[in-house]
Design a protein around this motif. Structure first.
Motif, short mmCIF file in Angstrom:
data_model
loop_
_atom_site.label_atom_id
_atom_site.label_comp_id
_atom_site.label_asym_id
_atom_site.label_seq_id
_atom_site.Cartn_x
_atom_site.Cartn_y
_atom_site.Cartn_z
N PRO A 144 0.82 -1.23 0.00
CA PRO A 144 0.00 0.00 0.00
C PRO A 144 0.84 1.28 0.00
O PRO A 144 0.54 2.23 -0.71
CB PRO A 144 -0.81 -0.13 1.29
N GLY A 145 1.89 1.30 0.81
CA GLY A 145 2.77 2.45 0.86
C GLY A 145 4.14 2.11 0.32
O GLY A 145 4.37 1.02 -0.21
N SER A 146 5.07 3.03 0.47
CA SER A 146 6.44 2.77 0.01
C SER A 146 7.42 3.49 0.94
O SER A 146 7.04 4.40 1.68
CB SER A 146 6.64 3.24 -1.43
N ALA A 147 8.67 3.07 0.86
CA ALA A 147 9.71 3.65 1.70
C ALA A 147 10.41 4.81 0.99
O ALA A 147 11.57 5.11 1.26
CB ALA A 147 10.73 2.58 2.09
N TYR A 148 9.71 5.43 0.05
CA TYR A 148 10.23 6.59 -0.68
C TYR A 148 9.42 7.84 -0.32
O TYR A 148 8.24 7.75 0.01
CB TYR A 148 10.13 6.38 -2.19
N ILE A 149 10.07 8.98 -0.42
CA ILE A 149 9.33 10.24 -0.40
C ILE A 149 8.76 10.42 -1.80
O ILE A 149 9.43 10.12 -2.80
CB ILE A 149 10.24 11.42 -0.02
N SER A 150 7.53 10.87 -1.90
CA SER A 150 6.87 10.94 -3.20
C SER A 150 6.38 12.35 -3.52
O SER A 150 6.13 13.16 -2.63
CB SER A 150 5.69 9.96 -3.23
N PHE A 151 6.26 12.60 -4.82
CA PHE A 151 5.68 13.86 -5.31
C PHE A 151 4.46 13.51 -6.17
O PHE A 151 3.33 13.49 -5.68
CB PHE A 151 6.71 14.65 -6.10
N PHE A 152 4.68 13.23 -7.45
CA PHE A 152 3.60 12.72 -8.29
C PHE A 152 3.56 11.20 -8.22
O PHE A 152 2.58 10.57 -8.56
CB PHE A 152 3.78 13.16 -9.75
N ARG A 153 4.68 10.65 -7.84
CA ARG A 153 4.90 9.23 -7.63
C ARG A 153 6.16 9.12 -6.77
O ARG A 153 6.70 10.14 -6.36
CB ARG A 153 5.06 8.50 -8.98
N ASP A 154 6.62 7.93 -6.47
CA ASP A 154 7.83 7.79 -5.68
C ASP A 154 9.01 8.46 -6.37
O ASP A 154 9.17 8.37 -7.60
CB ASP A 154 8.17 6.31 -5.45
N LEU A 216 -5.90 4.60 -11.30
CA LEU A 216 -6.59 3.36 -11.64
C LEU A 216 -6.59 3.15 -13.16
O LEU A 216 -6.35 2.02 -13.64
CB LEU A 216 -8.03 3.41 -11.12
N GLN A 217 -6.84 4.22 -13.91
CA GLN A 217 -6.87 4.10 -15.37
C GLN A 217 -5.49 3.84 -15.96
O GLN A 217 -5.38 3.23 -17.03
CB GLN A 217 -7.45 5.39 -15.98
N GLN A 218 -4.45 4.29 -15.27
CA GLN A 218 -3.08 4.16 -15.77
C GLN A 218 -2.25 3.23 -14.91
O GLN A 218 -1.04 3.42 -14.75
CB GLN A 218 -2.42 5.55 -15.84
N ARG A 219 -2.88 2.24 -14.34
CA ARG A 219 -2.18 1.30 -13.47
C ARG A 219 -1.24 0.41 -14.29
O ARG A 219 -1.61 -0.08 -15.36
CB ARG A 219 -3.19 0.43 -12.71
N CYS A 220 -0.04 0.18 -13.76
CA CYS A 220 0.98 -0.55 -14.51
C CYS A 220 0.54 -1.96 -14.92
O CYS A 220 0.89 -2.43 -15.99
CB CYS A 220 2.26 -0.64 -13.68
N THR A 230 2.92 3.13 -20.99
CA THR A 230 3.57 2.28 -20.00
C THR A 230 4.61 3.03 -19.18
O THR A 230 4.73 2.81 -17.96
CB THR A 230 4.23 1.06 -20.69
N ALA A 231 5.34 3.92 -19.81
CA ALA A 231 6.41 4.64 -19.11
C ALA A 231 5.87 5.54 -18.01
O ALA A 231 6.60 5.89 -17.08
CB ALA A 231 7.22 5.46 -20.11
N ALA A 232 4.59 5.92 -18.10
CA ALA A 232 4.02 6.84 -17.12
C ALA A 232 3.01 6.15 -16.21
O ALA A 232 2.25 6.82 -15.51
CB ALA A 232 3.34 8.00 -17.84
N CYS A 233 3.02 4.80 -16.19
CA CYS A 233 2.02 4.09 -15.39
C CYS A 233 2.32 4.20 -13.90
O CYS A 233 3.43 4.60 -13.49
CB CYS A 233 1.95 2.62 -15.80
N TYR A 234 1.33 3.87 -13.07
CA TYR A 234 1.45 3.98 -11.62
C TYR A 234 1.40 2.60 -10.97
O TYR A 234 0.64 1.73 -11.41
CB TYR A 234 0.31 4.85 -11.05
N ALA A 368 6.14 12.28 -17.86
CA ALA A 368 6.74 10.95 -17.73
C ALA A 368 6.59 10.11 -18.99
O ALA A 368 7.21 9.03 -19.10
CB ALA A 368 6.11 10.21 -16.55
N LEU A 369 5.78 10.55 -19.95
CA LEU A 369 5.56 9.78 -21.18
C LEU A 369 6.83 9.76 -22.05
O LEU A 369 7.60 10.71 -22.07
CB LEU A 369 4.41 10.39 -21.97
#
Length: 369
Positions: A144-154, A216-220, A230-234, A368-369
């Motif tokens: 659910p979470g991550s060990a990174y600081i995030s902005f738009f993603r990790d 959700l729409q751009q889930r990896c 794909t390069a910009a997926c979450y 990110a594209l």
């Protein structure tokens, strides 16, 4: 989509139609608002609010829970771990606020939990959340979470675990605890005028529902993901669960606002304001948008920032005040602004920041594209 509509509709109906029952119940058991002495002296209009039923946050917390579970099962899926973690923060910090409210109501004084006791309680809620957020891997190894600081993603270069497991865990827990204390106290300080925090919360969490719906729409690992994207997926673990809980919370706040708008029939109390803070920090951590939350929920920074500036200016100048009164919305009251004007304009600011934050998030996806 059916899950989102069901969650929002059920929670909206719950708070819209059942809040009057809670108003009568809370009035009967004596849960009335206690007004601070300085406000009585400097803002006579606040004196008329004394005795108004408080702890209304209980209503929209219950409405959110009901809406989330109904929405999840309506869509034919089990409630997700990410959605449940949002509920953990909402309920956990809401309980800290409830204890504070209850102490004030019982003693009929504005002195509830001391500052440090409140912080200890907030950390006690945040630490289990942080630990659980790095567990519960799905079939793709996502947590659910991550060990990174995030902005738009990790942010790949800002990993806590790069310093080693022990130091990484300590810094990670400190980071999540800091965010929890900061956001829950920020929303608590913002809740000073009828409907202010409720309306601001609607804009902020609505923005988060758009963020997680786009994730959700751009889930990896989505079969529907366009190859060129794909390069910009979450890699957000449960974007649908996060969107459902956000929709449920917004619906509950909208229904509650009917009774909380000026002149309020019920106040949310610390139980409500801290619950809003809990939802904001949980959505920020689990959607991997921690730094972006400063913009999306920026309206909640105005009140604590004004308090900090007031305190340091007072010390630096030997007793002079930067504001007539802090938080800032009370300064505006002292300047003669009508309460409804302050509230609506703060809602406008909340809406502008929410839209700007979502636009930045989308721009980050394009980049990110």
């Amino acid at each position: 989509m059916r899950s989102l509509l069901a969650a929002a509709t059920i929670s909206l109906a719950f708070t819209l139609f059942l809040t009057p029952l809670f108003i009568r119940l809370f009035r009967k058991i004596g849960w009335g608002q206690v007004i601070r002495t300085p406000e009585d002296a400097h803002n006579p209009s606040h004196h008329t609010k004394r005795g108004t039923p408080t702890m209304g946050g209980i209503v929209f917390i219950l409405g959110t829970i009901v809406g989330f579970f109904v929405g999840s099962y309506t869509g034919g899926t089990e409630p997700t771990i990410s959605g449940l973690l949002v509920l953990w923060m909402m309920v956990g910090l809401g309980i800290i606020g409830f204890i504070d409210d209850y102490m004030k109501v019982r003693s009929q004084r504005s002195l509830g939990l001391s500052g440090w006791r409140k912080i200890v309680g907030q950390i006690a809620v945040a630490v289990p959340f942080a630990i659980m957020a790095l567990n519960f891997k799905n079939q793709y190894g996502e947590t659910p979470g991550s060990a990174y600081i995030s902005f738009f993603r990790d942010i790949p270069t800002l990993s806590f675990m790069a310093l080693g497991a022990v130091a990484g865990w300590i810094l990670y827990l400190l980071w999540i605890s800091f965010m929890s204390v900061a956001w829950s106290n920020a929303t608590n300080l913002t809740d000073g005028l009828d409907g202010l925090a409720t309306g601001a919360g609607i804009f902020t969490v609505s923005a988060y529902s758009l963020v997680t719906f786009w994730q959700l729409q751009q889930r990896c690992h989505s079969a529907a993901l366009v190859t060129e994207y794909t390069a910009a997926c979450y890699d957000t673990r449960d974007p649908m669960g996060l969107t459902i809980v956000a929709a449920s919370f917004v619906g509950a706040l909208v229904g509650f606002l009917w009774w909380n708008a000026p002149k309020a029939k019920m106040f949310m109390g610390d139980v409500g304001s801290m619950a809003i803070g809990g939802v904001i920090v949980a959505m920020a951590v689990l959607s991997r948008t921690e730094i972006l939350s400063i913009i999306l929920a920026g309206v909640f920074i105005i009140a604590p920032a004004s308090v900090i500036l007031q305190r340091y200016y007072f010390k630096a100048t030997g007793g002079k005040r930067l504001f007539l009164m802090s938080p800032f919305h009370h300064h505006l009251e002292m300047r003669g602004w009508p309460e409804i004007t302050i509230v609506v304009r703060m809602w406008v600011i909340a809406g502008i920041l929410a839209i700007f934050g979502v636009a930045l998030f989308y721009a980050g996806w394009l980049a990110a594209l």
